[in-house]
Design an enzyme around this catalytic site. Structure first.
Site, short mmCIF file in Angstrom:
data_model
loop_
_atom_site.label_atom_id
_atom_site.label_comp_id
_atom_site.label_asym_id
_atom_site.label_seq_id
_atom_site.Cartn_x
_atom_site.Cartn_y
_atom_site.Cartn_z
N GLY A 11 0.84 -1.20 0.00
CA GLY A 11 0.00 0.00 0.00
C GLY A 11 0.86 1.23 0.00
N LEU A 12 0.79 2.00 -1.10
CA LEU A 12 1.63 3.20 -1.24
C LEU A 12 0.74 4.41 -1.54
CD1 LEU A 12 4.44 1.61 -3.42
CD2 LEU A 12 4.65 2.30 -1.02
N GLU A 131 -0.85 1.35 16.20
CA GLU A 131 -1.08 2.67 16.81
C GLU A 131 -1.89 3.59 15.90
OE1 GLU A 131 0.05 3.88 20.12
OE2 GLU A 131 -1.65 4.99 19.35
N VAL A 134 -6.22 4.05 15.40
CA VAL A 134 -7.15 4.91 16.17
C VAL A 134 -6.45 6.23 16.45
CG1 VAL A 134 -8.53 5.13 18.27
CG2 VAL A 134 -8.09 2.86 17.32
N ILE A 138 -2.12 10.36 17.43
CA ILE A 138 -2.32 10.40 18.89
C ILE A 138 -1.93 9.05 19.48
CG2 ILE A 138 -4.01 10.77 20.73
CD1 ILE A 138 -5.79 12.21 18.71
N GLY A 189 -12.11 17.73 0.85
CA GLY A 189 -11.43 16.43 0.97
C GLY A 189 -11.49 15.85 2.37
N LYS A 207 -13.20 2.13 15.73
CA LYS A 207 -12.10 2.59 16.59
C LYS A 207 -12.44 2.37 18.06
CE LYS A 207 -10.79 6.02 13.14
NZ LYS A 207 -11.02 7.40 12.69
N1 LIG Z 1 -5.56 8.33 5.21
C1 LIG Z 1 -5.67 8.54 6.51
O1 LIG Z 1 -5.75 9.67 6.98
C2 LIG Z 1 -5.67 7.36 7.46
C3 LIG Z 1 -5.70 7.60 8.84
C4 LIG Z 1 -5.65 6.52 9.72
C5 LIG Z 1 -5.63 5.23 9.21
N2 LIG Z 1 -5.65 5.04 7.85
C6 LIG Z 1 -5.63 3.66 7.37
O2 LIG Z 1 -4.46 3.47 6.60
C7 LIG Z 1 -4.71 2.51 5.58
C8 LIG Z 1 -4.31 3.12 4.23
O3 LIG Z 1 -5.08 4.27 4.00
P1 LIG Z 1 -4.75 5.30 2.81
O4 LIG Z 1 -5.53 6.52 3.12
O5 LIG Z 1 -3.29 5.40 2.60
O6 LIG Z 1 -5.42 4.54 1.57
P2 LIG Z 1 -5.18 4.85 0.02
O7 LIG Z 1 -4.64 6.20 -0.19
O8 LIG Z 1 -6.45 4.46 -0.66
O9 LIG Z 1 -4.05 3.80 -0.38
C9 LIG Z 1 -4.28 2.43 -0.43
C10 LIG Z 1 -3.06 1.77 -1.08
O10 LIG Z 1 -3.27 0.37 -1.08
C11 LIG Z 1 -3.04 -0.14 -2.39
N3 LIG Z 1 -3.94 -1.26 -2.61
C12 LIG Z 1 -5.28 -1.28 -2.48
N4 LIG Z 1 -5.76 -2.49 -2.80
C13 LIG Z 1 -4.69 -3.25 -3.13
C14 LIG Z 1 -4.53 -4.58 -3.60
N5 LIG Z 1 -5.58 -5.38 -3.77
N6 LIG Z 1 -3.28 -5.02 -3.83
C15 LIG Z 1 -2.21 -4.20 -3.67
N7 LIG Z 1 -2.30 -2.92 -3.24
C16 LIG Z 1 -3.54 -2.46 -3.00
C17 LIG Z 1 -3.35 1.01 -3.34
O11 LIG Z 1 -2.65 0.82 -4.55
P3 LIG Z 1 -2.68 1.90 -5.76
O12 LIG Z 1 -2.05 3.15 -5.21
O13 LIG Z 1 -1.88 1.31 -6.82
O14 LIG Z 1 -4.14 2.08 -6.09
C18 LIG Z 1 -2.83 2.20 -2.53
O15 LIG Z 1 -1.47 2.39 -2.78
C19 LIG Z 1 -6.20 2.15 5.72
O16 LIG Z 1 -6.34 1.00 6.50
C20 LIG Z 1 -6.78 3.34 6.44
O17 LIG Z 1 -7.95 3.02 7.20
C21 LIG Z 1 -5.65 6.06 6.97
#
Ligand SMILES: NC(=O)c1ccc[n+]([C@@H]2O[C@H](COP(=O)([O-])OP(=O)(O)OC[C@H]3O[C@@H](n4cnc5c(N)ncnc54)[C@H](OP(=O)(O)O)[C@@H]3O)[C@@H](O)[C@H]2O)c1
Length: 438
Positions: A11-12, A131, A134, A138, A189, A207
């Protein structure tokens, strides 16, 4: 010289790319603090071609998350794809079963499969750190799991969703409707195109389920959480709350009661003087009531790439240091099943807004129904829309009546209001908001 910790990141996106960047820019600090280097050796995502603004030269691209999770070069598998199912679930399980440590920010995965994954971590000796799941930056997981290991917790509650807090803040400060603020949140956003997961309270519930497990030593059980969202909140509720010395927040509350652990997510009136009431906009906050100590409130950014990456990288640093805590603060065999306290027996004060029909006997009818359920009124405010005068049509408009009750039970409130509706002395549905005292 200790060998560097070799990390694989699946995941990037918003978080994953930021984690890669942080590990690179903070390399010296991290090596100093962890006593060894931390190196990203392999990554994967859906698209290899996508530009991500990070330098991935010299980093292997794994063909899929499962291959990365079991890659022989990877010591620590970092899952940043999201989702409660595969590929996140299969990859995290595979990494743990292979004895590797896992770091994830995935609240959905932990709320649904946390115990199964913690069992695999315990069995095979890897860490399972989350960490960022949630409150993002924090450090609330560590606080409950480690910082308060010697302190009983009676209640943990917080603002765990920035989207909802942003909407409620704008509604309060600018007198705007829920729909107007949601549209702005989407434009900026802060809210998804389909905002229901956030505004209906489900994100907060996931959470809260994790926090409740850490606080009370129970098995994570998202199904034990009572959930209500914020879409029914009107600007007049926020004005009335302000007049009465309160603010409305979407809280997740987990509390120990005589009938079990209450876990609930709903719009909540909190005293304006409380720490949690000061938290505005997209900021998150968690308050922990520990036995014998005053409440602890942690406040900070609950989302965003940099904030979330900060917690993910701290978890990776713990793996590098060789720290392995029980994922939910206790060995799995010490976690017990959640005894769900029924919401009908919830005890507390209530804010009730009714549109009373303007004819003699209405107030008495409402008072009788409340008295029948032994509900005592702390305050009552009538807000006559026309300053008391009937409109020119001669037909009087309904009068908003706002009641604050002393502590009572949820089922008593529901029964009283059902009877008031049957009496046809009010228009529409009553608005009810629970009050949480500090
Ligand atoms: N964003 C926040 O503020 C935040 C805060 C707290 C927790 N989180 C948690 O952090 C995690 C990631 O969130 P995010 O916001 O970074 O999500 P995101 O921007 O949608 O990124 C998801 C990444 O996962 C990759 N991916 C998705 N399905 C895949 C698959 N089947 N095989 C391989 N790679 C796959 C995507 O690839 P592509 O880029 O190639 O599409 C993308 O790089 C989630 O669990 C989210 O709940 C996020």
């Amino acid at each position: 010289m200790v060998a560097p910790l070799k990390v694989g990141i699946a995941g990037l996106g918003t978080v994953g790319a930021e984690v890669v960047r942080l590990i690179e820019t903070q390399a010296r600090v991290l090596a100093g603090r962890s006593g060894r280097g931390i190196r990203v050796v392999a990554v994967t995502a859906r698209s290899k071609a996508k530009k991500r603004g990070v330098d991935l030269r010299g980093v292997e691209w794994a063909k899929d998350p499962l291959a990365l999770a079991t890659h022989p070069e990877v010591d620590c598998f970092v899952e940043l794809m999201g989702g409660a199912g595969d590929p996140a679930l299969a990859a995290v399980e595979a990494a743990l079963n292979a004895g590797k440590s896992v770091v994830t920010a995935n609240k959905a995965l932990l709320a649904k499969h946390g115990i199964k994954l913690a069992k695999a971590a315990e069995k095979h000796g890897g860490a399972l750190n989350f960490e960022a799941a949630v409150g993002a930056a924090i450090p609330v997981i560590k606080t409950l799991r480690e910082g308060l290991a010697g302190t009983g917790v009676n209640r943990v509650y917080g603002i765990l969703n920035g989207t909802c807090n942003y909407i409620l803040t704008r509604m309060e400060q600018e007198g705007l409707s829920f729909a107007e603020c949601l549209k702005d949140a989407q434009r900026l956003g802060y809210a998804e195109a389909d905002p229901s997961f956030d505004v209906d309270g489900h994100d907060t519930a996931q959470k809260l389920a994790i926090l409740a497990s850490l606080a009370f030593g129970t098995k994570v059980a998202q199904s034990a959480v009572y959930v209500e969202g914020i879409s029914s909140i009107a600007p007049e509720d926020l004005r009335a709350a302000a007049d009465l010395g309160y603010r409305v927040k979407l809280l997740g509350v987990a509390v120990r009661t005589a009938k079990g652990i209450e876990q609930r997510v709903h719009p909540t009136m909190v005293p304006k003087s409380s720490s949690i009431a000061q938290v505005m906009g997209v900021t998150n906050a968690v308050t922990i009531d520990g036995e014998g100590i005053p409440p602890i409130t942690l406040v900070g950014p609950g989302a965003g790439g940099a904030a979330t990456a900060s917690a993910v990288v701290a978890d990776i640093a713990d793996v590098a240091r060789g720290i392995r805590a029980n994922p939910f603060g206790r060995p799995i065999s010490h976690l017990h099943d959640t005894t769900k306290a029924p919401m009908e027996r919830h005890e507390g004060g209530y804010y009730i807004r009714l549109l009373a029909r303007d004819f003699p006997g209405t107030a008495a009818a409402i008072a009788t129904r409340l008295a029948e359920q032994k509900i005592s009124i702390e305050s009552i405010v009538q807000r006559h829309p026309n300053g008391g005068a009937a409109p020119a049509t001669g037909k009087a408009a309904p009068v908003p009546v706002i009641l604050i009750t002393y502590a009572t039970h949820e089922d008593a409130v529901r029964r009283a209001l059902a009877a008031v509706q049957r009496d046809k002395v009010i228009s529409g549905r009553p608005q009810v908001i629970r009050i949480e005292k500090n």
